[in-house]
Design an enzyme around this catalytic site. Sequence first.
Site, PDB file in Angstrom:
ATOM      1  N   PHE A 175       1.999   8.684 -10.157  1.00 43.73           N
ATOM      2  CA  PHE A 175       0.899   7.946  -9.540  1.00 43.73           C
ATOM      3  C   PHE A 175       0.836   8.274  -8.061  1.00 43.73           C
ATOM      4  O   PHE A 175       1.801   8.746  -7.450  1.00 43.73           O
ATOM      5  CB  PHE A 175       1.074   6.437  -9.746  1.00 43.73           C
ATOM      6  CG  PHE A 175       2.327   5.868  -9.118  1.00 43.73           C
ATOM      7  CD1 PHE A 175       2.299   5.343  -7.833  1.00 43.73           C
ATOM      8  CD2 PHE A 175       3.522   5.856  -9.815  1.00 43.73           C
ATOM      9  CE1 PHE A 175       3.448   4.825  -7.251  1.00 43.73           C
ATOM     10  CE2 PHE A 175       4.676   5.337  -9.250  1.00 43.73           C
ATOM     11  CZ  PHE A 175       4.642   4.823  -7.964  1.00 43.73           C
ATOM     12  N   CYS A 176      -0.344   8.034  -7.481  1.00 45.22           N
ATOM     13  CA  CYS A 176      -0.555   8.216  -6.046  1.00 45.22           C
ATOM     14  C   CYS A 176      -1.678   7.273  -5.629  1.00 45.22           C
ATOM     15  O   CYS A 176      -2.130   6.452  -6.426  1.00 45.22           O
ATOM     16  CB  CYS A 176      -0.870   9.670  -5.709  1.00 45.22           C
ATOM     17  SG  CYS A 176      -2.347  10.302  -6.547  1.00 45.22           S
ATOM     18  N   THR A 177      -2.144   7.384  -4.409  1.00 44.82           N
ATOM     19  CA  THR A 177      -3.105   6.419  -3.879  1.00 44.82           C
ATOM     20  C   THR A 177      -4.418   6.405  -4.667  1.00 44.82           C
ATOM     21  O   THR A 177      -4.860   5.362  -5.144  1.00 44.82           O
ATOM     22  CB  THR A 177      -3.400   6.709  -2.397  1.00 44.82           C
ATOM     23  OG1 THR A 177      -2.173   6.753  -1.677  1.00 44.82           O
ATOM     24  CG2 THR A 177      -4.300   5.629  -1.805  1.00 44.82           C
ATOM     25  N   ILE A 204      -3.459   4.177  -7.531  1.00 43.45           N
ATOM     26  CA  ILE A 204      -3.057   2.799  -7.236  1.00 43.45           C
ATOM     27  C   ILE A 204      -4.276   1.937  -6.914  1.00 43.45           C
ATOM     28  O   ILE A 204      -4.355   0.774  -7.314  1.00 43.45           O
ATOM     29  CB  ILE A 204      -2.078   2.781  -6.048  1.00 43.45           C
ATOM     30  CG1 ILE A 204      -0.838   3.602  -6.371  1.00 43.45           C
ATOM     31  CG2 ILE A 204      -1.684   1.350  -5.689  1.00 43.45           C
ATOM     32  CD1 ILE A 204      -0.051   4.017  -5.140  1.00 43.45           C
TER      33      ILE A 204
END
Length: 253
Positions: A175-177, A204
């Site tokens: 996952f990332c922003t 996210i």
Amino acid sequence: MTYKVAAFYRFVKLTDIPSLRAEVREFCLINHIVGTILLAPEGINGTIAGLPDDLDKAIDYLDSVLGLRQGELKFSSAAEQPFMRMKVRPKKEIITMRQPEADPTARTGIEVTPEQWNDLINDPEVLLIDTRNDYETSIGIFKGAVDPNIRHFSQFPDFVAKHLDPAKHKKVAMFCTGGIRCEKASSYMLNQGFETVYQLKGGILRYLENIPQDQSLWDGACFVFDGRLALEHGLEESEQSDAIRESREYRNL
């Protein structure tokens, strides 16, 4: 006054970037849009803001020129203008990894919606990895996730080489922003022989927007690259924002 904020990216082959840069910048300036847009041969990445009608006009324009809505696009709001000026920058990559084999237009990991995410990461056979940088992971992360402790995304391949093994780690979730780093990271890992790679669709921010806090596995706030600095569930500005502004780490970014 409330401002509308759009965060977006799309991996798409682009040519004649100098002309495209000039056209995009002129349109944004005429329509009072501020923020940052990156243009590279592999696509577009940006976050921009403006009054709602102006912002909608800008997104319609970018969609007509670059098919923006075929990529990842999300909206939020801000009580104050989160950017000072408009920047349109030509780059070699829209997210720097320096690994030519990481090509999201060729293949990426399996997208998992925010509504499916909790079940996936509760699977004990899944290794959960945060692909963000250390100053981002320090203020918020999914419970149980591995923090690679990297300063720059270009260091992620070194983390993979030193700590991950395709023969051992059969299922990896990342996952990332907003999703863009996972596009590159998942493509890279698949090319390194990892069997099953998942990625959080919309990142996210999409998770915090869609998943109620009482059902959430997110711990803390999410760092964002604009004047708000940190967002929580419902994409509301976090109380941590003021502390981040005063921190030495933020001043050194």
